[in-house]
Design an enzyme around this catalytic site. Structure first.
Site, mmCIF file in Angstrom:
data_model
loop_
_atom_site.group_PDB
_atom_site.id
_atom_site.type_symbol
_atom_site.label_atom_id
_atom_site.label_comp_id
_atom_site.label_asym_id
_atom_site.label_seq_id
_atom_site.Cartn_x
_atom_site.Cartn_y
_atom_site.Cartn_z
ATOM 1 N N HIS A 208 0.817 -1.216 0.000
ATOM 2 C CA HIS A 208 0.000 0.000 0.000
ATOM 3 C C HIS A 208 0.851 1.268 0.000
ATOM 4 O O HIS A 208 0.315 2.366 -0.151
ATOM 5 C CB HIS A 208 -0.924 0.027 1.223
ATOM 6 C CG HIS A 208 -2.067 -0.943 1.117
ATOM 7 N ND1 HIS A 208 -2.094 -2.128 1.811
ATOM 8 C CD2 HIS A 208 -3.208 -0.907 0.386
ATOM 9 C CE1 HIS A 208 -3.216 -2.768 1.527
ATOM 10 N NE2 HIS A 208 -3.900 -2.061 0.669
ATOM 11 N N ARG B 255 -6.835 5.606 1.005
ATOM 12 C CA ARG B 255 -6.521 4.786 2.177
ATOM 13 C C ARG B 255 -5.282 5.313 2.896
ATOM 14 O O ARG B 255 -5.144 5.145 4.109
ATOM 15 C CB ARG B 255 -6.339 3.325 1.761
ATOM 16 C CG ARG B 255 -7.623 2.691 1.264
ATOM 17 C CD ARG B 255 -7.578 1.182 1.272
ATOM 18 N NE ARG B 255 -6.967 0.627 0.081
ATOM 19 C CZ ARG B 255 -6.959 -0.684 -0.205
ATOM 20 N NH1 ARG B 255 -7.519 -1.555 0.604
ATOM 21 N NH2 ARG B 255 -6.384 -1.134 -1.314
ATOM 22 N N ASP C 167 -13.500 -7.647 -3.617
ATOM 23 C CA ASP C 167 -12.735 -7.503 -2.379
ATOM 24 C C ASP C 167 -13.308 -6.318 -1.613
ATOM 25 O O ASP C 167 -13.191 -5.173 -2.029
ATOM 26 C CB ASP C 167 -11.261 -7.265 -2.708
ATOM 27 C CG ASP C 167 -10.377 -7.255 -1.470
ATOM 28 O OD1 ASP C 167 -10.915 -7.205 -0.341
ATOM 29 O OD2 ASP C 167 -9.143 -7.301 -1.627
ATOM 30 N N GLU D 128 -15.508 -11.186 -0.854
ATOM 31 C CA GLU D 128 -14.347 -11.391 0.021
ATOM 32 C C GLU D 128 -14.266 -10.350 1.139
ATOM 33 O O GLU D 128 -14.454 -9.162 0.904
ATOM 34 C CB GLU D 128 -13.063 -11.337 -0.813
ATOM 35 C CG GLU D 128 -11.783 -11.481 -0.010
ATOM 36 C CD GLU D 128 -10.564 -11.592 -0.896
ATOM 37 O OE1 GLU D 128 -9.518 -11.023 -0.529
ATOM 38 O OE2 GLU D 128 -10.651 -12.241 -1.959
ATOM 39 N N GLU E 278 -7.791 -13.014 5.263
ATOM 40 C CA GLU E 278 -6.571 -12.235 5.000
ATOM 41 C C GLU E 278 -6.027 -11.598 6.268
ATOM 42 O O GLU E 278 -4.816 -11.545 6.475
ATOM 43 C CB GLU E 278 -6.907 -11.166 3.958
ATOM 44 C CG GLU E 278 -5.847 -10.120 3.724
ATOM 45 C CD GLU E 278 -6.302 -9.052 2.748
ATOM 46 O OE1 GLU E 278 -5.734 -7.955 2.780
ATOM 47 O OE2 GLU E 278 -7.230 -9.323 1.945
ATOM 48 N N ASP F 288 -2.742 -14.981 4.921
ATOM 49 C CA ASP F 288 -1.522 -14.394 4.359
ATOM 50 C C ASP F 288 -0.358 -14.941 5.168
ATOM 51 O O ASP F 288 -0.274 -14.717 6.380
ATOM 52 C CB ASP F 288 -1.569 -12.865 4.444
ATOM 53 C CG ASP F 288 -0.426 -12.210 3.696
ATOM 54 O OD1 ASP F 288 0.749 -12.534 4.013
ATOM 55 O OD2 ASP F 288 -0.673 -11.373 2.818
ATOM 56 N N HIS G 109 -3.728 -15.327 0.641
ATOM 57 C CA HIS G 109 -3.712 -13.938 0.182
ATOM 58 C C HIS G 109 -2.314 -13.584 -0.320
ATOM 59 O O HIS G 109 -1.326 -13.746 0.387
ATOM 60 C CB HIS G 109 -4.081 -13.018 1.341
ATOM 61 C CG HIS G 109 -3.877 -11.567 1.053
ATOM 62 N ND1 HIS G 109 -2.819 -10.840 1.559
ATOM 63 C CD2 HIS G 109 -4.587 -10.698 0.286
ATOM 64 C CE1 HIS G 109 -2.894 -9.584 1.132
ATOM 65 N NE2 HIS G 109 -3.962 -9.476 0.361
ATOM 66 N N GLU H 216 -3.439 -16.301 -5.741
ATOM 67 C CA GLU H 216 -3.729 -14.896 -6.028
ATOM 68 C C GLU H 216 -2.467 -14.182 -6.507
ATOM 69 O O GLU H 216 -1.380 -14.404 -5.977
ATOM 70 C CB GLU H 216 -4.243 -14.190 -4.777
ATOM 71 C CG GLU H 216 -4.499 -12.697 -4.985
ATOM 72 C CD GLU H 216 -4.990 -11.970 -3.748
ATOM 73 O OE1 GLU H 216 -5.580 -10.893 -3.899
ATOM 74 O OE2 GLU H 216 -4.793 -12.487 -2.634
#
Length: 395
Positions: free
Chosen positions: A22, A48, A214, A241, A269, A292, A319, A339
């Site tokens: 991110h 975000r 998602d 999800e 996740e 994850d 994840h 993924e």
């Protein structure tokens, strides 16, 4: 021959992309008005990063053996995780046999249980555990997937997560997962926009391509149920999800009962350890669990989670997490696909998921990666020497 003992543990912070995916510049699809639990506040709705999703940065853990061999791993956690690794967890590794990962994990977890159990502390433990498996593979000159029992298929196939499933289809992926853009605070108008975006994408990709949503923990049960029914009926959604808070096991159980028959509910996740995933599975919260490996406790814990899922007949699709997932998924029958996070800003190209931090990271070609691409010792990647490392703590 006995393995060389662990000599030293080091923890660093890195900024900019990579494991903290991110932490991107402006204009990236991953930060474009995506629904979050903070979307109820208009000032935190557009980005975000505005509420601090990227403040931690990447945690890099290095574990050096007495012969100079270094295993490493990257995950999230940044400077706070560095403190935990250097000041607390290192004592359980230095002077130990790297093959003793079960005892090491047990001591890391139970020594931190009074302030840990989930979140940042488990991220730190995960980073240490992944670095330990990387070291073990390098010392034994084997890829991690061979240490885990070997591949059960000759290639991995992937779905793509990103803003352009239509482009992902052209690139050979088996499906595309879109970020949800509007949450409950944006009302019926936002719900209509979500459905419109989904149906528009369905018209582009055709009926034979998976489309998923998602929701990133952003919804309540009522909104998620209404969204699921409309998305199924109007756009043939494959799964919904992480619709609810990861602690709302009861809400997930209700959602799974209330969605249309055939629509899958997926989550996990942001869940951690065998105990958290046992709750998800025993309470029948979802159809697919999505741990994850960099956040749930590392490979050592993922083995336990996966074995329990296998015994329950639950599918496990981890994840993201790049090579750390690839080496595990290819050894598991109940993980039939994986993924791939599309980290190109567009996303109109397939680029390495954890770039620029990892060198030698394999990427899907026509939506697939051959098992032979994972044949280097450990996780098969190296830390980019051009990335500036900051070590905020020592011990």
């Amino acid at each position: 021959m006995p393995l060389p003992l662990i000599r030293h543990v080091r923890a660093f912070v890195v900024r900019g992309g990579g494991a903290d995916y991110h932490d991107q510049g402006e204009g990236h699809w991953i930060d474009d008005h995506i629904a979050t639990p903070m979307s109820r506040y208009p000032e935190y709705r557009q980005s975000r990063q505005s509420f601090g999703i990227n403040i931690l940065g990447t945690l890099v853990v290095e574990i050096e053996a007495a012969d100079g061999t270094i295993g490493f791993a990257v995950t999230t956690g940044g400077e706070p995780a560095c403190f935990i690794v250097e000041k607390h967890l290192a004592r359980f590794l230095e002077g130990r046999d790297p093959a003793d990962y079960e005892k090491i994990w047990d001591q890391m977890y139970f020594s931190t249980q009074y302030y840990g159990r989930k979140g940042l502390v488990i991220n730190a433990i995960s980073g240490v555990d992944l670095a330990l498996w990387d070291l073990l593979g390098k010392l034994r000159q084997e890829p991690v997937y061979k240490l885990l029992g070997g591949n059960v298929r000759e290639e991995l196939q992937f779905y793509a997560t990103g803003a352009r499933p239509d482009l992902a289809k052209e690139m050979g992926f088996i499906g595309g997962k879109l970020p949800l853009h509007h949450g409950p605070a944006e009302g019926l108008e936002g719900l209509h926009k979500n459905i419109a975006a989904l149906t528009e994408m369905r018209s582009r990709v055709g009926d034979d391509f998976w489309l998923m949503l998602d929701c990133w923990m952003s919804l309540d049960l009522d909104y998620a149920t209404r969204l699921a029914h409309r998305a199924w009926e109007e756009a043939g959604l494959k799964w919904i999800e992480e619709a609810l808070s990861p602690d709302d096991y009861w809400g997930y159980a209700a959602l799974k009962k209330n969605v249309p028959r055939g629509l899958l509910v997926t989550t996990g996740e942001h869940e951690a350890t065998r105990w958290g995933f046992r709750m998800l599975m025993d309470m029948e919260c979802c159809d697919i669990i999505q741990p994850d490996v960099g956040w749930c406790g590392g490979v050592t814990e993922l083995i336990k989670i996966a074995n329990y899922a296998d015994s329950k007949g639950v599918m496990m699709v981890p994840h993201g997490s790049s090579v750390y997932s690839y080496h595990f998924v290819i050894t598991r029958h109940n993980s039939p696909f994986a993924e791939f996070l599309m980290m190109h800003p567009g996303p109109s190209e397939v680029v390495p998921m954890f770039a620029p931090q990892l060198l030698g990271e394999p990427v899907p070609v026509n939506g697939r990666i051959r098992a032979s691409a994972l044949d280097k010792p450990g996780f098969g990647v190296e830390l980019n020497p051009d990335i500036p490392l900051h070590r905020p703590y020592t011990h």
